[in-house]
Design an enzyme around this catalytic site. Structure first.
Site, PDB file in Angstrom:
ATOM      1  N   GLU A 193      -6.863  -1.849  10.803  1.00 19.88           N
ATOM      2  CA  GLU A 193      -8.036  -1.789   9.936  1.00 19.88           C
ATOM      3  C   GLU A 193      -7.616  -1.294   8.554  1.00 19.88           C
ATOM      4  O   GLU A 193      -6.852  -0.335   8.421  1.00 19.88           O
ATOM      5  CB  GLU A 193      -9.042  -0.822  10.561  1.00 19.88           C
ATOM      6  CG  GLU A 193     -10.246  -0.492   9.726  1.00 19.88           C
ATOM      7  CD  GLU A 193     -11.091   0.610  10.353  1.00 19.88           C
ATOM      8  OE1 GLU A 193     -12.138   0.933   9.774  1.00 19.88           O
ATOM      9  OE2 GLU A 193     -10.711   1.141  11.423  1.00 19.88           O
ATOM     10  N   TYR A 194      -8.114  -1.947   7.522  1.00 19.62           N
ATOM     11  CA  TYR A 194      -7.855  -1.502   6.156  1.00 19.62           C
ATOM     12  C   TYR A 194      -8.942  -0.522   5.740  1.00 19.62           C
ATOM     13  O   TYR A 194     -10.129  -0.861   5.736  1.00 19.62           O
ATOM     14  CB  TYR A 194      -7.820  -2.691   5.193  1.00 19.62           C
ATOM     15  CG  TYR A 194      -7.785  -2.294   3.736  1.00 19.62           C
ATOM     16  CD1 TYR A 194      -6.820  -1.413   3.246  1.00 19.62           C
ATOM     17  CD2 TYR A 194      -8.728  -2.795   2.839  1.00 19.62           C
ATOM     18  CE1 TYR A 194      -6.782  -1.048   1.912  1.00 19.62           C
ATOM     19  CE2 TYR A 194      -8.700  -2.441   1.499  1.00 19.62           C
ATOM     20  CZ  TYR A 194      -7.728  -1.565   1.039  1.00 19.62           C
ATOM     21  OH  TYR A 194      -7.698  -1.199  -0.286  1.00 19.62           O
ATOM     22  N   ASP A 233       1.764  13.568  15.560  1.00 22.71           N
ATOM     23  CA  ASP A 233       2.118  13.619  14.136  1.00 22.71           C
ATOM     24  C   ASP A 233       0.861  13.784  13.290  1.00 22.71           C
ATOM     25  O   ASP A 233       0.699  13.136  12.258  1.00 22.71           O
ATOM     26  CB  ASP A 233       2.874  12.350  13.738  1.00 22.71           C
ATOM     27  CG  ASP A 233       3.583  12.477  12.393  1.00 22.71           C
ATOM     28  OD1 ASP A 233       3.865  13.630  11.980  1.00 22.71           O
ATOM     29  OD2 ASP A 233       3.856  11.450  11.754  1.00 22.71           O
ATOM     30  N   LEU A 241       0.816  -1.215   0.000  1.00 25.09           N
ATOM     31  CA  LEU A 241       0.000   0.000   0.000  1.00 25.09           C
ATOM     32  C   LEU A 241       0.847   1.261   0.000  1.00 25.09           C
ATOM     33  O   LEU A 241       0.429   2.297  -0.515  1.00 25.09           O
ATOM     34  CB  LEU A 241      -0.935   0.008   1.211  1.00 25.09           C
ATOM     35  CG  LEU A 241      -2.012  -1.078   1.237  1.00 25.09           C
ATOM     36  CD1 LEU A 241      -2.749  -1.065   2.571  1.00 25.09           C
ATOM     37  CD2 LEU A 241      -2.995  -0.886   0.088  1.00 25.09           C
ATOM     38  N   GLY A 242       2.027   1.195   0.611  1.00 26.67           N
ATOM     39  CA  GLY A 242       2.879   2.382   0.670  1.00 26.67           C
ATOM     40  C   GLY A 242       4.163   2.126   1.430  1.00 26.67           C
ATOM     41  O   GLY A 242       4.271   1.158   2.191  1.00 26.67           O
ATOM     42  N   ASN A 249      -1.830  11.364   7.386  1.00 26.59           N
ATOM     43  CA  ASN A 249      -2.313  10.375   8.353  1.00 26.59           C
ATOM     44  C   ASN A 249      -3.829  10.398   8.519  1.00 26.59           C
ATOM     45  O   ASN A 249      -4.363   9.720   9.395  1.00 26.59           O
ATOM     46  CB  ASN A 249      -1.678  10.623   9.728  1.00 26.59           C
ATOM     47  CG  ASN A 249      -0.198  10.279   9.750  1.00 26.59           C
ATOM     48  OD1 ASN A 249       0.262   9.496   8.938  1.00 26.59           O
ATOM     49  ND2 ASN A 249       0.530  10.868  10.666  1.00 26.59           N
TER      50      ASN A 249
END
Length: 295
Positions: A93-94, A138, A21-22, A143
């Site tokens: 959690e996706y 952060d 995903l990243g 995010n």
């Protein structure tokens, strides 16, 4: 063995990797299938080099446990965490959708009412975390996730505290520096008001399409947060109401004592703006919207 996992690999005899995903300075995030519960999850695997620092690993475990204790509809859930060989991981959690950063890049700016509504959900998430003693540290548009139903989901609670910024890649440091509260940039004590400042930066970014301060290095940006007053949003983009402009500038006060006293007070300042008739049209409504994000 490298830090990377490939499609088909199985972690902890349970999580089958479906793809990546990243990647960031501290970790790589994978999409996986939880074969036990038959659901898709996101797995953040910290880079192997951090395993050599036992202090870091212990802080990571403690913060992951704290994040797992947060249960709120606007917070990305943490399901599991552990260690695989030399690598630590968190199972989350996706959220199928996009980051707020990507939405801003795609649109340029977010309409006022939508920006306020997103901020209220962000405040709701942060308030729930603060009530459990967890300060995000952060908060940034990277995010903040927005799922297919338009719900805001905030990720990476507590992870910033576990990490040492000196160990992250330059791009990650710069991205974080753009949202740092002045006291955070100085290395002073960080509390809930520091998260509030970062919320102000995110709201500023949504309204104007850019963060208040930019620079070639993280140090340059951090010093600007400490020493410079940002241009008011209303001077950057026409049409921002005086009330909304004032809210943003108060949230961005250099001295924490001059910001809103709490997230609740900031929420109370934003709700009347969302209820203004000229804001309803941004949401395609004929009457005042239901007030979301109550704390």
């Amino acid at each position: 063995m490298t830090d990377d996992f490939k499609q088909g690999d199985v972690l902890a005899e349970r999580y089958q990797i479906l793809g990546t995903l990243g990647r960031g300075g501290m970790a790589t995030v994978y999409l996986a299938e939880d074969t036990t519960l038959a659901r898709r999850v996101a797995i953040k695997v910290l880079h192997r080099r951090f395993a050599e620092d036992e202090t870091f690993v212990e802080r990571f475990r403690r913060e992951a446990k704290a994040a797992a204790g947060l249960n709120h509809p606007n917070i990305v859930g943490v399901y599991d965490w552990g260690r695989l060989g030399a690598q630590n991981y968190i199972v989350m959690e996706y959220v199928q959708g996009e980051t707020l950063k990507d939405r801003i890049r795609r649109r340029g700016r977010i309409e006022h009412a939508e920006a306020v509504a997103i901020t209220l959900e962000l405040l709701s998430a942060l308030s729930a975390a603060h009530a459990k003693g967890v300060v995000h540290r952060d908060v940034k548009s990277h995010n903040i996730l927005i799922d297919g139903a338009g719900r805001v989901k905030v990720a990476d609670f507590g992870i910033a505290q576990a990490g040492d910024p000196s160990m992250t890649e330059a791009g990650s440091i710069l991205g974080t520096a753009q949202y740092l509260a002045p006291e955070q940039a100085r290395g002073d004590t960080v509390d809930e008001r520091s998260d509030l400042y970062s919320v102000g930066v995110v709201l500023y970014e949504m309204l104007t399409g850019g963060v208040p301060f930019k620079g070639d290095t993280a140090v340059t940006v951090a010093l600007r947060h400490v020493n410079e007053v940002p241009a008011a949003p209303a001077t950057v983009v026409a049409g921002i109401s005086p009330a909304l402009n004032q809210v943003v500038m108060k949230a961005l006060a250099k001295d924490p004592a001059n910001r809103y006293a709490s997230l609740r007070v900031l929420q109370e300042a934003l709700l009347p703006i969302l209820a203004m008739p000229n804001s309803w049209s941004y949401l395609g409504l004929q009457e005042a919207p239901e007030q979301k994000g109550s704390l």
